[in-house]
Design a protein around this motif. Structure first.
Motif, PDB file in Angstrom:
ATOM      1  N   ARG A  57      31.081  40.833  38.612  1.00  0.00           N
ATOM      2  CA  ARG A  57      29.977  39.816  38.371  1.00  0.00           C
ATOM      3  C   ARG A  57      30.572  38.738  39.214  1.00  0.00           C
ATOM      4  O   ARG A  57      31.691  37.984  38.738  1.00  0.00           O
ATOM      5  N   LEU A  58      29.828  38.100  40.243  1.00  0.00           N
ATOM      6  CA  LEU A  58      30.146  37.105  40.909  1.00  0.00           C
ATOM      7  C   LEU A  58      29.395  35.810  40.358  1.00  0.00           C
ATOM      8  O   LEU A  58      30.045  34.684  40.250  1.00  0.00           O
ATOM      9  N   ASN A  59      28.289  35.981  40.278  1.00  0.00           N
ATOM     10  CA  ASN A  59      27.119  35.013  39.518  1.00  0.00           C
ATOM     11  C   ASN A  59      26.100  35.654  38.956  1.00  0.00           C
ATOM     12  O   ASN A  59      26.080  37.023  38.977  1.00  0.00           O
ATOM     13  N   SER A  60      25.153  34.925  38.823  1.00  0.00           N
ATOM     14  CA  SER A  60      23.989  35.913  37.954  1.00  0.00           C
ATOM     15  C   SER A  60      23.246  36.750  38.855  1.00  0.00           C
ATOM     16  O   SER A  60      22.265  37.372  38.351  1.00  0.00           O
ATOM     17  N   ASN A  61      23.258  36.544  40.067  1.00  0.00           N
ATOM     18  CA  ASN A  61      22.490  37.218  41.020  1.00  0.00           C
ATOM     19  C   ASN A  61      23.145  38.152  42.123  1.00  0.00           C
ATOM     20  O   ASN A  61      22.819  38.955  42.674  1.00  0.00           O
ATOM     21  N   ARG A  62      24.671  38.262  41.929  1.00  0.00           N
ATOM     22  CA  ARG A  62      25.523  39.086  43.034  1.00  0.00           C
ATOM     23  C   ARG A  62      26.579  39.579  41.984  1.00  0.00           C
ATOM     24  O   ARG A  62      27.081  39.133  41.215  1.00  0.00           O
ATOM     25  N   ARG A  63      26.877  40.804  42.766  1.00  0.00           N
ATOM     26  CA  ARG A  63      28.291  41.743  42.075  1.00  0.00           C
ATOM     27  C   ARG A  63      29.127  42.015  43.388  1.00  0.00           C
ATOM     28  O   ARG A  63      28.517  41.907  44.465  1.00  0.00           O
ATOM     29  N   SER A  64      30.260  42.126  43.223  1.00  0.00           N
ATOM     30  CA  SER A  64      31.190  42.793  44.206  1.00  0.00           C
ATOM     31  C   SER A  64      31.803  43.862  43.912  1.00  0.00           C
ATOM     32  O   SER A  64      32.148  44.139  42.680  1.00  0.00           O
ATOM     33  N   CYS A  65      32.168  44.709  44.887  1.00  0.00           N
ATOM     34  CA  CYS A  65      33.217  45.757  44.865  1.00  0.00           C
ATOM     35  C   CYS A  65      34.439  45.327  44.968  1.00  0.00           C
ATOM     36  O   CYS A  65      34.860  44.984  46.021  1.00  0.00           O
ATOM     37  N   PRO A  66      35.515  45.619  44.127  1.00  0.00           N
ATOM     38  CA  PRO A  66      36.926  45.430  44.515  1.00  0.00           C
ATOM     39  C   PRO A  66      37.665  46.445  45.476  1.00  0.00           C
ATOM     40  O   PRO A  66      38.397  45.997  45.927  1.00  0.00           O
ATOM     41  N   VAL A  67      36.928  47.720  45.489  1.00  0.00           N
ATOM     42  CA  VAL A  67      37.361  48.663  46.431  1.00  0.00           C
ATOM     43  C   VAL A  67      37.010  48.403  47.780  1.00  0.00           C
ATOM     44  O   VAL A  67      37.715  48.320  48.697  1.00  0.00           O
ATOM     45  N   CYS A  68      35.624  48.508  48.125  1.00  0.00           N
ATOM     46  CA  CYS A  68      34.947  48.091  49.427  1.00  0.00           C
ATOM     47  C   CYS A  68      34.789  46.833  49.796  1.00  0.00           C
ATOM     48  O   CYS A  68      34.418  46.872  50.977  1.00  0.00           O
ATOM     49  N   LYS A  69      34.857  45.894  48.855  1.00  0.00           N
ATOM     50  CA  LYS A  69      34.564  44.462  49.049  1.00  0.00           C
ATOM     51  C   LYS A  69      32.959  44.157  49.373  1.00  0.00           C
ATOM     52  O   LYS A  69      32.602  43.170  50.028  1.00  0.00           O
TER      53      LYS A  69
END
Length: 124
Positions: A107-119
Motif C-alpha cells: 500500500r502506498l496511500n489510500s488510492n495506490r498500491r505498488s508491486c515490489p517485483v515489477c514496480k
C-alpha cells in the motif's frame, strides 16, 4: 522413414504407374502395385503411431493442467489488484498475467498500491 517421404514415394509410384501403364508387362505392373501397397501400409502404420503419440501427449497435458492448482484459480479484482479466494492480500495483476506469479502488492496511500517485483503502481 518419415510419413511425408512415405506419402511422397506413394505418389511417385502412382505417377509412374499412370505414365507407363500402357507399356508395362503384367509382371512389372504387379511389382509396382506391390511397391505402392508397401508404401501405403508404411504410411498407415506411421499415422497410427502419430495418433498414439498425440493421445499420450494430450493425456499428459490434461494431467499437468489438473495437477496445477493455480491454473484453476480465478482471481477477482479489487482496487485494480487480484484477490484469490482463501488468501490474504492483494496481488499484482501484471505479474500474474505475464508470468503466472503471485506478487503481493504494498500500500502506498489510500488510492495506490505498488508491486515490489515489477514496480507497477496500481490504483487511481
Amino acid at each position: 522413414m518419415d510419413i511425408v517421404s512415405t506419402i511422397n514415394n506413394s505418389i511417385s509410384i502412382v505417377s509412374r504407374l499412370r505414365d507407363i501403364s500402357k507399356n508395362l508387362s503384367e509382371a512389372e505392373f504387379k511389382n509396382l502395385l506391390a511397391d505402392l501397397s508397401t508404401e501405403l501400409a508404411d504410411a498407415k502404420l506411421q499415422i497410427a503411431d502419430l495418433k498414439i503419440q498425440l493421445a499420450i501427449q494430450t493425456d499428459e497435458l490434461r494431467a499437468l493442467k489438473s495437477a496445477n492448482p493455480e491454473a484453476k484459480q480465478k482471481p477477482t479484482i479489487k482496487w485494480g489488484c487480484y484477490k484469490f479466494d482463501g488468501e490474504e492480500g492483494l496481488y499484482c495483476s501484471a505479474c500474474y498475467d505475464s508470468k503466472g506469479q503471485k506478487s503481493l502488492t504494498n500500500r502506498l496511500n489510500s488510492n495506490r498500491r505498488s508491486c515490489p517485483v515489477c514496480k507497477a503502481v496500481i490504483g487511481s
